[in-house]
Write a protein that holds these residues in place. Structure first.
Motif, PDB file in Angstrom:
ATOM      1  N   THR A 164      45.736  33.835  35.872  1.00  0.00           N
ATOM      2  CA  THR A 164      45.339  34.365  37.167  1.00  0.00           C
ATOM      3  C   THR A 164      44.089  33.638  37.676  1.00  0.00           C
ATOM      4  O   THR A 164      43.121  33.473  36.942  1.00  0.00           O
ATOM      5  CB  THR A 164      45.055  35.876  37.062  1.00  0.00           C
ATOM      6  N   ASP A 170      48.095  34.411  41.164  1.00  0.00           N
ATOM      7  CA  ASP A 170      47.234  35.583  41.253  1.00  0.00           C
ATOM      8  C   ASP A 170      47.998  36.754  40.657  1.00  0.00           C
ATOM      9  O   ASP A 170      48.902  37.294  41.294  1.00  0.00           O
ATOM     10  CB  ASP A 170      46.833  35.864  42.700  1.00  0.00           C
ATOM     11  N   GLU A 171      47.664  37.105  39.406  1.00  0.00           N
ATOM     12  CA  GLU A 171      48.381  38.148  38.678  1.00  0.00           C
ATOM     13  C   GLU A 171      49.878  37.821  38.625  1.00  0.00           C
ATOM     14  O   GLU A 171      50.266  36.839  38.046  1.00  0.00           O
ATOM     15  CB  GLU A 171      48.117  39.527  39.307  1.00  0.00           C
ATOM     16  N   ASN A 172      50.723  38.624  39.289  1.00  0.00           N
ATOM     17  CA  ASN A 172      52.169  38.434  39.220  1.00  0.00           C
ATOM     18  C   ASN A 172      52.728  37.641  40.395  1.00  0.00           C
ATOM     19  O   ASN A 172      53.944  37.579  40.584  1.00  0.00           O
ATOM     20  CB  ASN A 172      52.870  39.789  39.144  1.00  0.00           C
ATOM     21  N   LYS A 189      55.700  42.352  35.023  1.00  0.00           N
ATOM     22  CA  LYS A 189      54.358  41.881  34.708  1.00  0.00           C
ATOM     23  C   LYS A 189      54.462  40.555  33.946  1.00  0.00           C
ATOM     24  O   LYS A 189      55.121  40.474  32.909  1.00  0.00           O
ATOM     25  CB  LYS A 189      53.605  42.915  33.871  1.00  0.00           C
ATOM     26  N   GLU A 239      49.873  37.007  30.256  1.00  0.00           N
ATOM     27  CA  GLU A 239      48.513  36.586  30.610  1.00  0.00           C
ATOM     28  C   GLU A 239      48.442  35.066  30.763  1.00  0.00           C
ATOM     29  O   GLU A 239      47.800  34.558  31.674  1.00  0.00           O
ATOM     30  CB  GLU A 239      47.515  37.038  29.540  1.00  0.00           C
TER      31      GLU A 239
END
Length: 468
Positions: free
Chosen positions: A56, A152-154, A176, A179
């Protein structure tokens, strides 16, 4: 066009001979800091570069030359995002996003992305300007490519440029994502040469700002009602104690130590910066300098070329100039992650409504900061610090922004394109920090995917104009 599954690549490695190649070996890639060098790809997914890690806040720009050795649109490069590499990468179950050069893509077991023409599901939607009749001959002749992938995240944002052709998609997975994801290149019947890698990382909200921060949770013994120093029975803590009453300025909600905002002031007290604490990763210091005739930055300032009233340009245009910057604890200059409020004490002679504040950008242009005169301060918002001038002259300048410079750093570059894509995907940090005036690059009064395409075309040096 049908999806070409990873299984095709696996099947292709079993040759009719006495030697059988282990498909796990073929699929494995290793982590590296950058993708570089050359790659010759035969059958689909048969050869691959090593992979860079994508977390991310990361954004990568890859440049390379693509030459198709095939006769179909899909026989060019493929960019792959996976959730595993090495021996852990076995098949499509570890894949997140696969995008071919011909504007086609799908997901895998670690995302819920589906092909663009799927009847239902989280379909990938591409934007492109490709003329397919000319594109294939161009790739067969060899074509320079630039691929940008950010996360950005997912949410993943992809932009591909092959010569004069452009591709783009932004998609958010309903699953999800791991990481650490990994990016590598492969393809089918193509030579990929001259790889270079450029990495950018945008700020990720500090975990110290989350509700799980032990200094912010109710379980902190210094914050709980059971703390004997905090109980009402403590005579030093009772409401009758004048040092503890709600009227105590050190205990009111405006106390920067008790709220999400903070204030830093220059040594002489003439400049203040108010900001949300999540605007910076660490503590910052305010460094200011009132520029004078002997300063090189002062000598470079020339406002005469920007004066609107050319009939009466004074020989000397009065102004006051400041260098304003923020530094972290390592004395490195930092910029805020979003807008902050700046207050400058009005210099003598500038305390009226005619006074204006302009930022001098690195390319020499000016930005009107649209400052207001409040309580003796010229007050404005910014997300980039440099040299600022105070004058009463009406100057040619952007009205608080430069079209395309959505992050307000004085430059129009790929970081602005990434932020604009995140804004369209409704990420909270982008919604809060994007300069909406600068983002309306089509000038139609709204910010849509059309603005993202226009900005990316401008960055790719198409003949387009920002702001119209």
């Amino acid at each position: 066009m049908k999806k070409r599954f990873l299984a095709l690549g696996m099947a292709a490695v079993t040759v009719m001979s006495s030697v059988v190649i282990n498909p796990l070996t073929i699929l494995a890639v290793d982590a590296t800091n950058e993708i570089c060098g050359d790659l010759k790809v035969t059958t689909f997914f048969n050869e691959k570069t090593n992979a860079v890690e994508l977390k991310t806040g990361d954004s990568y720009i890859f440049k390379f030359h693509n030459k198709s050795n095939g006769t179909a649109n899909y026989e060019n490069y493929v960019m792959a995002v996976t959730g595993a590499i090495g021996d852990d990468y076995v098949n499509g179950e570890q894949e997140v996003l696969i995008i071919r050069a011909d504007n086609w893509g799908w997901g895998g077991g670690m995302s819920d992305f589906v092909v663009p023409d799927a009847k239902e599901g989280n379909k990938l939607i591409f934007e492109t300007n490709v003329n397919w009749e000319t594109w294939l001959p161009a790739t067969q002749a060899g074509i320079d490519c630039e691929v940008t992938i950010s996360r950005d995240e997912n949410t993943l944002s992809y932009n591909g440029k092959m010569g004069d052709y452009f591709f783009s998609t932004t998609a958010t997975s309903g699953k999800k994502l791991p990481e650490s994801c990994y990016v590598f290149f492969t393809g089918q019947n193509c030579d990929l040469t001259g790889f270079t890698t450029e990495k950018h990382t945008v700020k990720v909200p500090d975990s110290e700002e989350t509700p799980t921060d032990p200094e912010q949770t109710p379980t902190d013994p210094e914050q709980t009602p059971t703390d004997p120093e905090q109980t009402p029975t403590d005579p030093e803590q009772t409401p009758t104690d004048p040092e503890q009453t709600p009227t105590d300025p050190e205990q009111t909600p405006t106390d920067p130590e008790q709220t999400a905002t903070d204030v830093i002031t220059s040594e002489d007290g003439s400049i203040k910066v108010e900001y949300d604490k999540n605007r910076f990763e660490d503590e910052v210091k305010l460094i200011t300098k009132l520029l004078g005739d002997e300063d090189e930055d002062y000598k470079k300032i020339n406002l005469k070329d920007f004066v609107k009233n050319t009939e009466n340009i004074p020989e000397d245009i009065p102004f006051v100039a400041y260098n304003i910057s923020l530094v972290d604890m390592k004395e490195q200059i930092v910029q805020p992650n979003g807008k902050v409020t700046v207050k400058i004490v009005c210099p003598e002679g500038y305390d009226d409504a005619l006074s204006k504040v302009y930022r001098i950008n690195s390319n020499g242009s000016l930005t009107n900061m649209l400052a207001d005169l409040k309580d003796g301060y010229l007050t404005f918002e910014t997300n980039h610090f440099s040299t600022y001038v105070i004058t009463k002259e009406d100057l040619f300048a952007g009205a608080g922004f430069v079209y395309g410079d959505v992050n307000g750093d004085g430059e129009v570059d790929v970081k602005d394109a990434v932020l604009l894509k995140k804004y369209l995907a409704e990420f909270e940090d982008a919604v809060n920090s994007l300069d909406k005036g600068a983002g309306d690059v089509t000038g139609d009064g709204d910010i849509t995917s059309t603005d993202a395409v226009r900005l990316l075309k401008a960055l790719a040096e198409y003949d387009v104009e920002l702001g119209r």
